[in-house]
Every structure is written in C-alpha cells, then in structure tokens.
Design a protein around this motif. Structure first.
Motif, PDB file in Angstrom:
ATOM      1  N   ASP A   1       0.824  -1.209   0.000  1.00 49.80           N
ATOM      2  CA  ASP A   1       0.000   0.000   0.000  1.00 49.80           C
ATOM      3  C   ASP A   1       0.861   1.263   0.000  1.00 49.80           C
ATOM      4  O   ASP A   1       1.110   1.839  -1.032  1.00 49.80           O
ATOM      5  N   ARG A   2       1.339   1.699   1.163  1.00 44.30           N
ATOM      6  CA  ARG A   2       2.022   2.993   1.242  1.00 44.30           C
ATOM      7  C   ARG A   2       3.539   2.846   1.167  1.00 44.30           C
ATOM      8  O   ARG A   2       4.079   1.793   1.511  1.00 44.30           O
TER       9      ARG A   2
ATOM     10  N   PHE B   1      -0.255   6.704  -6.190  1.00 43.50           N
ATOM     11  CA  PHE B   1      -1.107   7.720  -5.556  1.00 43.50           C
ATOM     12  C   PHE B   1      -1.055   9.055  -6.298  1.00 43.50           C
ATOM     13  O   PHE B   1      -2.026   9.789  -6.348  1.00 43.50           O
TER      14      PHE B   1
ATOM     15  N   GLU C   1      -3.304   8.941  -9.173  1.00 41.00           N
ATOM     16  CA  GLU C   1      -4.701   9.060  -8.731  1.00 41.00           C
ATOM     17  C   GLU C   1      -5.081  10.542  -8.574  1.00 41.00           C
ATOM     18  O   GLU C   1      -6.162  10.967  -8.998  1.00 41.00           O
TER      19      GLU C   1
ATOM     20  N   PRO D   1      -0.180   8.532   0.578  1.00 43.46           N
ATOM     21  CA  PRO D   1      -1.317   8.914  -0.272  1.00 43.46           C
ATOM     22  C   PRO D   1      -1.725  10.375  -0.094  1.00 43.46           C
ATOM     23  O   PRO D   1      -2.140  11.021  -1.073  1.00 43.46           O
TER      24      PRO D   1
ATOM     25  N   ARG E   1      -1.347  12.414  -3.462  1.00 44.30           N
ATOM     26  CA  ARG E   1      -2.625  12.810  -4.074  1.00 44.30           C
ATOM     27  C   ARG E   1      -2.743  14.327  -4.131  1.00 44.30           C
ATOM     28  O   ARG E   1      -3.354  14.876  -5.044  1.00 44.30           O
TER      29      ARG E   1
ATOM     30  N   HIS F   1      -9.411  13.089  -0.259  1.00 41.08           N
ATOM     31  CA  HIS F   1      -8.380  12.094  -0.558  1.00 41.08           C
ATOM     32  C   HIS F   1      -8.871  10.657  -0.377  1.00 41.08           C
ATOM     33  O   HIS F   1      -8.143   9.734  -0.678  1.00 41.08           O
ATOM     34  N   ASN F   2     -10.068  10.471   0.204  1.00 40.49           N
ATOM     35  CA  ASN F   2     -10.676   9.134   0.133  1.00 40.49           C
ATOM     36  C   ASN F   2     -12.198   9.221   0.220  1.00 40.49           C
ATOM     37  O   ASN F   2     -12.766  10.264   0.555  1.00 40.49           O
TER      38      ASN F   2
ATOM     39  N   CYS G   1      -8.740   3.292  -5.917  1.00 42.30           N
ATOM     40  CA  CYS G   1      -7.491   2.867  -5.288  1.00 42.30           C
ATOM     41  C   CYS G   1      -7.748   1.406  -4.921  1.00 42.30           C
ATOM     42  O   CYS G   1      -8.570   1.119  -4.050  1.00 42.30           O
TER      43      CYS G   1
END
Ligand code: AHR
Length: 337
Positions: free
Chosen positions: A136-137, A154, A157, A188, A192, A242-243, A291
């Motif tokens: 993931d990160r 990211f 995105e 992220p 982002r 951001h999400n 994502c």
C-alpha cells in the motif's frame, strides 16, 4: 515457523535442493531430511510466519485491504499471520514491527502509516535477517532496507482527479475548492495532493482551504462542517477528498447544512469502495478515482519469492480505474468491497 530460511542452510547444495522443493505455485517446502544429512524421508511443509503491521481501521478501503491480506496470508496458503493494527499511530506501528523482530518472524509486511521515520527499525529487521515487504504505502527510507513494495500510484490518482475537475468544472469563473486531506505525512496524502495540484495548475480551479480529515468519515464530516461555517455553502464549489470515507462525511455535513451534495457542491473522491460508489450512483459524489485494496495475493507472492531467495521486482504497481456516475452504475452490483 521456519527460522532464518536460507541462512540456516549450511551449504549451497542444500540450498539448491530447497529451491527444487518449491511447488509450481510458489509454495515453499522445508528442505527434506536427506538434504540436511538427516534420517527419515517424508515431506513436511513448514508454515511461514509473517508479521503484518497494518495502519489501523480508518476506512472502508482499509477493511477491504485487511481482508485481502488475511485471505492471502492464510494457513491454507502456508502462512501463520501475526496481525497488528496500529490505530494510525506511527510510533505504535514501529513498536509493533520491533515486536515482530523480537519474535523472530520469517518476514514482515508493513502498510506504513507515514512515510518518514522508518530507517532505524528497517535496519534492525535487516540486521536480524528478516525481509520486509511494504504494501500500500511507501516510505522515504532507502530502498536497500526493504525487499519490495506493492501498491498504487497515488500521484497518478491525484492527477486523474484533477484532470476530471479541469475538464468538467473549470471555466471562466473560479472553482472554489476545499480539500479533505488524508493522514498528515502519509504517502497517499502527500502524493494525491501533489498530483491534483499539478493537474489543476493554470486552470480556474482554486484551492481555498486544505485540512486533514485523517482518512476517516468523522474527520471528513467535522472538517467540512468547519469549511461550511467559514465559507458558507455558497462559497464552496468543490470538495476534493483524498478518500471516499471523508467524502461521505462531507456529504453528511453538506446535507445537514440544507444543501445538496453533488449539485450545490460537487465532490470528487478516491478509493471506489462500495459506499462511495453507491453515493456516486446516487449523484451525491460526482467522480471517483479507484485505489485498489486487493494487494494481498501479490504481497504473499513476494514474501514467498523473497524467502526462496528469488530476485523480485522492487516496485510493483497495481492498476487503478476511475468512475463516472454511469460507469459506477454498471459495476456496483459486482463490487465486493
Ligand atoms: O493508503 C491508502 C489509503 O488509506 C486509502 O485511500 C484510504 O482510504 C486509506 O485509509
């Protein structure tokens, strides 16, 4: 637990036998007794003990990611998973990784809460001969300190979100935009923001405020309440969250203020989890960049390959899509998370 995988093998021939003992699907078997100069024959498959340091449980995306990791690192697949969720606390996450090192796990997988501060503990894992895979990160520590990373782009995105906004909303007048940032210092949130800012550069999209909602629904709602009280519903044209979870919190705040999300204030988010996609289908969110949380299989494959002494690609991107309202309506029924 199979301790110190290849380093316990005293000579190269034994290593070759160990590699030959890998099944075609990448399952790792223990070196057989003959290879160890031992007595009886017979295959015993040893479990691989993996410590997984998850960020926490901040979002729908995170729940889907945890489930994907638990499914991939299952006993059936030859793993014993030691799971820790750090409640988004970087210090607690580092201490969980130290515990994994002290326990002598075979490998460690980390979804790092923040990018900075990893050098020491990654060095400690390397000194203990325990490979680390990031999922993931990303981190800012040297690539030499971990074996591989699997995750999403990211920044791309953020670019996709910004490009949609410029194409669909920018014009003569300013598009007054408030940003709901992810966890401060996380990859992220950083990427982002960077991608979005690059994409809107030179356009009429204008960021009037940007604060963290910590990737949570409550955080998104309370930051949005603050924005509405500072600028008024009429002073905001767009929310870039951001999400999805923060976007869903913003919807609650906008509705509580008597306005219509998706119309009076447009909303663009990232993730494409089921609740977010439903809000997109319902017209409360206007555009979502995906994502993909399904990183478990690739992470498990990397762990096995690294423990087998195979060369692996260090950077492994998983593909993302994006969704308009119509596209979301087409796929929502099959969405599993
Ligand atoms: O690191 C991925 C991000 O973390 C997701 O976009 C967000 O929902 C999560 O909490």
């Amino acid at each position: 637990m199979r301790k110190k995988f290849l380093s316990t093998i005293a000579f190269a021939g034994a290593a070759a036998l160990t590699m030959a003992g890998c099944s075609s699907d990448g399952d790792t078997e223990a070196p057989d007794d003959a290879a160890n100069g031992g007595d009886t024959g017979g295959d015993t498959t040893e479990m691989i003990t993996v410590g997984f340091a998850q960020t926490g449980a901040e979002s729908g995306w995170r729940s889907a990611n945890t489930e994907a990791m638990q499914a991939a690192f299952s006993e059936e697949n030859g793993f014993e998973l030691v799971f820790n969720a750090a409640d988004n606390d970087p210090a607690a996450q580092i201490s969980a990784v130290r515990n994994f090192i002290n326990q002598g796990v075979d490998a460690i997988v980390i979804a790092p809460v923040v990018e900075d501060g990893w050098d020491d503990v990654l060095q400690e894992a390397q000194d203990a001969d325990i490979p680390v895979i990031l999922e993931d990160r990303t981190v800012t520590a040297s690539e030499d300190l971990y074996a591989a990373w699997v995750g999403l782009d990211f920044k791309a995105e953020g670019v996709k979100a910004g490009e949609w906004v410029v194409d669909e909303l920018a014009g003569d007048g300013p598009v007054r935009t408030v940003v709901l940032e992810g966890t401060t210092g996380s990859a992220p949130a950083n990427d982002r923001a960077e991608g979005f800012n690059e994409a809107i550069d030179g356009s009429s999209v204008e960021i009037i405020d940007s604060q963290t909602g910590d990737f949570t629904r409550d955080g998104g709602r309370s930051v949005m309440e603050g924005y509405i009280s500072n600028y008024g519903v009429d002073g905001i044209d767009l929310v870039y969250a951001h999400n999805d979870d923060m976007g869903l919190g913003a919807i609650e705040a906008i509705e509580a203020a008597g306005a219509v999300p998706g119309e009076d204030i447009k909303i663009v988010t990232i993730d494409a989890v089921k609740d977010g996609m439903q809000a997109l289908v319902d017209g409360k969110i206007n555009f979502i960049v995906e994502c993909n949380p399904m990183l478990g299989e690739k992470a498990a494959e990397l762990v096995k390959a690294v423990l087998n002494g195979e060369e692996v690609q260090q950077v492994n991107y998983v593909e993302d899509q994006s969704f308009t309202q119509e596209q979301a309506a087409e796929v929502i029924d099959e969405r599993t998370y």
